[in-house]
Scaffold this motif. Sequence first.
Motif, PDB file in Angstrom:
ATOM      1  N   GLU A   9      68.023  32.327  23.745  1.00 50.10           N
ATOM      2  CA  GLU A   9      67.547  33.513  23.913  1.00 50.10           C
ATOM      3  C   GLU A   9      68.241  34.137  25.005  1.00 50.10           C
ATOM      4  OE1 GLU A   9      63.172  34.202  23.936  1.00 50.10           O
ATOM      5  OE2 GLU A   9      63.028  33.124  22.310  1.00 50.10           O
ATOM      6  N   GLN A  11      71.039  33.192  26.269  1.00 46.25           N
ATOM      7  CA  GLN A  11      72.453  33.351  25.967  1.00 46.25           C
ATOM      8  C   GLN A  11      72.773  34.622  25.184  1.00 46.25           C
ATOM      9  OE1 GLN A  11      75.218  31.768  26.897  1.00 46.25           O
ATOM     10  NE2 GLN A  11      74.711  29.640  27.624  1.00 46.25           N
ATOM     11  N   ALA A  12      72.031  34.672  24.085  1.00 43.74           N
ATOM     12  CA  ALA A  12      72.194  35.843  23.196  1.00 43.74           C
ATOM     13  C   ALA A  12      71.959  37.122  23.637  1.00 43.74           C
ATOM     14  CB  ALA A  12      71.191  35.651  21.867  1.00 43.74           C
ATOM     15  N   ILE A  15      75.220  37.878  25.574  1.00 41.49           N
ATOM     16  CA  ILE A  15      76.360  38.208  24.875  1.00 41.49           C
ATOM     17  C   ILE A  15      76.195  39.556  24.374  1.00 41.49           C
ATOM     18  CG2 ILE A  15      77.352  37.892  22.368  1.00 41.49           C
ATOM     19  CD1 ILE A  15      76.434  34.793  22.773  1.00 41.49           C
ATOM     20  N   GLY A  16      75.372  40.393  24.222  1.00 42.87           N
ATOM     21  CA  GLY A  16      75.309  41.579  23.490  1.00 42.87           C
ATOM     22  C   GLY A  16      75.627  42.506  24.898  1.00 42.87           C
ATOM     23  N   VAL A  47      74.040  44.416  17.712  1.00 46.07           N
ATOM     24  CA  VAL A  47      74.627  43.357  18.312  1.00 46.07           C
ATOM     25  C   VAL A  47      74.500  43.646  19.697  1.00 46.07           C
ATOM     26  CG1 VAL A  47      76.679  41.984  18.776  1.00 46.07           C
ATOM     27  CG2 VAL A  47      75.957  42.565  16.263  1.00 46.07           C
ATOM     28  N   ASP A  50      71.235  43.087  21.143  1.00 47.43           N
ATOM     29  CA  ASP A  50      70.807  41.796  20.852  1.00 47.43           C
ATOM     30  C   ASP A  50      69.634  41.655  19.955  1.00 47.43           C
ATOM     31  OD1 ASP A  50      72.421  40.489  22.857  1.00 47.43           O
ATOM     32  OD2 ASP A  50      71.156  41.400  24.263  1.00 47.43           O
ATOM     33  N   THR A  52      70.287  41.510  16.625  1.00 48.02           N
ATOM     34  CA  THR A  52      70.995  40.303  15.617  1.00 48.02           C
ATOM     35  C   THR A  52      71.738  39.642  16.229  1.00 48.02           C
ATOM     36  OG1 THR A  52      71.716  40.477  13.431  1.00 48.02           O
ATOM     37  CG2 THR A  52      72.630  42.233  14.952  1.00 48.02           C
ATOM     38  N   SER A  53      72.445  38.617  15.884  1.00 47.36           N
ATOM     39  CA  SER A  53      73.105  37.440  16.182  1.00 47.36           C
ATOM     40  C   SER A  53      74.311  37.689  15.072  1.00 47.36           C
ATOM     41  CB  SER A  53      72.394  36.315  16.049  1.00 47.36           C
ATOM     42  OG  SER A  53      71.465  36.276  17.166  1.00 47.36           O
ATOM     43  N   SER A  55      77.806  36.482  13.379  1.00 44.02           N
ATOM     44  CA  SER A  55      78.291  35.246  12.704  1.00 44.02           C
ATOM     45  C   SER A  55      79.798  34.967  13.496  1.00 44.02           C
ATOM     46  CB  SER A  55      78.910  35.257  11.202  1.00 44.02           C
ATOM     47  OG  SER A  55      80.013  36.250  11.215  1.00 44.02           O
ATOM     48  N   LEU A  59      81.876  37.809  15.458  1.00 41.11           N
ATOM     49  CA  LEU A  59      81.990  37.540  17.101  1.00 41.11           C
ATOM     50  C   LEU A  59      83.456  37.647  17.138  1.00 41.11           C
ATOM     51  CD1 LEU A  59      80.323  37.545  19.430  1.00 41.11           C
ATOM     52  CD2 LEU A  59      80.342  35.129  19.286  1.00 41.11           C
TER      53      LEU A  59
END
Length: 192
Positions: A9, A11-12, A15-16, A47, A50, A52-53, A55, A59
Amino acid sequence: MRGVTPMAESQAARIGAKLRAARRAQGLTLAEVASGTGLSKGYISRVERDETSPSVATLHSLCQVLSVTIGSLFDEPDTAVVHLDSAPHINLGGFGAREQMVTPRGQSAVQVIHSTIEAGADGGDELYTINCDVEVLHIISGSLELRLSTGSIHLKATDTVTFHGAEPHSWHCDEATRVMWILIPAPWSNGR
């Protein structure tokens, strides 16, 4: 969210935030990124928040438009904590000052020094320079007289002064004082 670990979680979430930071750093709007990727503004916004993740293919497309590598989105932040009670002691000269480096030794972009200064202490009679581009002096408590080639500045608690590292200077304290010296870049670095 069954089966998702706290690490996944976090990490995600990073990323956003990193995608949004890359987009903003380049001055790109959601519409411009959407145009470059073929994705909708709403999807890119989700995205970045965060919600939605994406693909791997999505990415990859986002990273190409934002000129970042996919791997950089997963890099751990370069964070270090230095506790004052275990910070290494250094000596920048003068007398009556206990100086501790509170930035990691390997940090070349900036060096922060916490000084606890005795009443009557000073940096010496001769003005000196530090091998850096910018010096910032912040008075935590007490007061300090900063001597420059152009005159003196009396600084008290909460005052901050910024000057060029090539500016000859010294200092004197009539009372017990605590200060932070911020040197940019670190004097020993090759960043100059």
